[in-house]
Design a protein around this motif. Sequence first.
Motif, PDB file in Angstrom:
ATOM      1  N   HIS A 155      -2.611  47.211  15.610  1.00  0.00           N
ATOM      2  CA  HIS A 155      -2.631  47.302  17.058  1.00  0.00           C
ATOM      3  C   HIS A 155      -3.021  48.706  17.504  1.00  0.00           C
ATOM      4  CE1 HIS A 155       0.752  44.443  17.119  1.00  0.00           C
ATOM      5  NE2 HIS A 155       0.821  44.564  15.729  1.00  0.00           N
ATOM      6  N   HIS A 214      -3.343  51.704  19.921  1.00  0.00           N
ATOM      7  CA  HIS A 214      -2.670  52.320  20.842  1.00  0.00           C
ATOM      8  C   HIS A 214      -3.469  53.321  21.767  1.00  0.00           C
ATOM      9  CE1 HIS A 214       1.056  50.537  19.078  1.00  0.00           C
ATOM     10  NE2 HIS A 214       0.408  50.792  18.081  1.00  0.00           N
ATOM     11  N   THR A 225      -1.762  48.514  24.390  1.00  0.00           N
ATOM     12  CA  THR A 225      -1.754  48.192  23.104  1.00  0.00           C
ATOM     13  C   THR A 225      -2.869  46.857  22.920  1.00  0.00           C
ATOM     14  OG1 THR A 225       0.323  48.944  22.467  1.00  0.00           O
ATOM     15  CG2 THR A 225      -0.641  47.223  21.001  1.00  0.00           C
ATOM     16  N   THR A 248      -4.584  44.204  20.082  1.00  0.00           N
ATOM     17  CA  THR A 248      -4.525  43.774  18.790  1.00  0.00           C
ATOM     18  C   THR A 248      -5.765  43.588  18.388  1.00  0.00           C
ATOM     19  OG1 THR A 248      -4.152  41.540  19.489  1.00  0.00           O
ATOM     20  CG2 THR A 248      -2.089  42.747  19.208  1.00  0.00           C
TER      21      THR A 248
END
Length: 344
Positions: A105, A107, A113, A115
Amino acid sequence: MIINKEILVDVTREFINTPSPVAYYEEVMPLLEKKAKEYGYDVWYDRKRTGYITMEGEDASKTVMVGAHLDTLGLIIRSINSDGTLAVRQLGGVSYTSIEGETVHVHTRDGKTHTGLMICTSHSVHVYDDARSLVRDENSMVIKLDAFVNCEQDVIEMGIDHGDIISIDPRFEYTETGFIKARFIDDKAAVGCVFAMLDYFKENNLKPKYTTYLAFPMYEEIGHGGAYIPKEVEEYIALDIGLIGPDYHGAEDKVSICAKDAYSPYDRGLTHRIIEQAKKVEANYCVDVFYRYGTDANAAIRAGNNVYAAAFGMGCLSSHGRERCHVNSLVETTKLLIAYLLDM
Ligand SMILES: [Zn+2]
């Protein structure tokens, strides 16, 4: 001494499922505040973003501290490759073989967020001669975002930039036989032990012997989580994983007391006391010498703090990979923590 296993497992799960790679405190500290509130405590912070809970003791003439680090291993974006994959640097001692094929993930600084999949540059046995043999490291592992991006500009337009922090899917499992399998048992199972201790004190209407700070640092995995500690702290106990391997008595159902780590022996007087306390509560304990390992208690010593240091914690298999321990090691760790805080 009856320790609530449900609290141990539930709190461990909740913290493991909340991402907190080194330095990324934004999601985990609100969770810490919420959990602390359930026991009537506020969380206060220092400028290293270490969170603290203060427990009033029977005797205010001395202050002791117990630390359970909240940071985990993670990654940070080092560059965006021309094909839109992400090159990384590690935060802490990442084992790249253990994260191949894992969901990660990203950030971003605007709070989003994204993936992706952690892959090797030689990612397919059907395509590359060296798919099995290429060494997995910072130069051979990249992140393929779960988005159709083909160049650096595509990635930048998603709001992703150099320096964004990346967490790794922990994949928490609790088996019917009582095993916890997940990344970051190190050190979130210790956080579970701290809350099971708070529950025990509340249920039994107990106070620790001395004023007690519970510390939750954010920089243990890179070695300086304990570099600053409040001046009034006389003893620092790091709750951290016990190791398992050929030289060790440690096991997945034991609490390991660390006599020495890679940096230094721990204080003999304080460690003697903890061993005696383990005997008093009939904890399933062992004493071991840890090899490629350090804790925030010795980080405090290294940084020049005037404090007695010791360390103990749950036996943890396959550390810094996808780890495993049995809930009983958390029970034993909690028992010893309670014995220490009551100064038995
Ligand atoms: Zn740790």
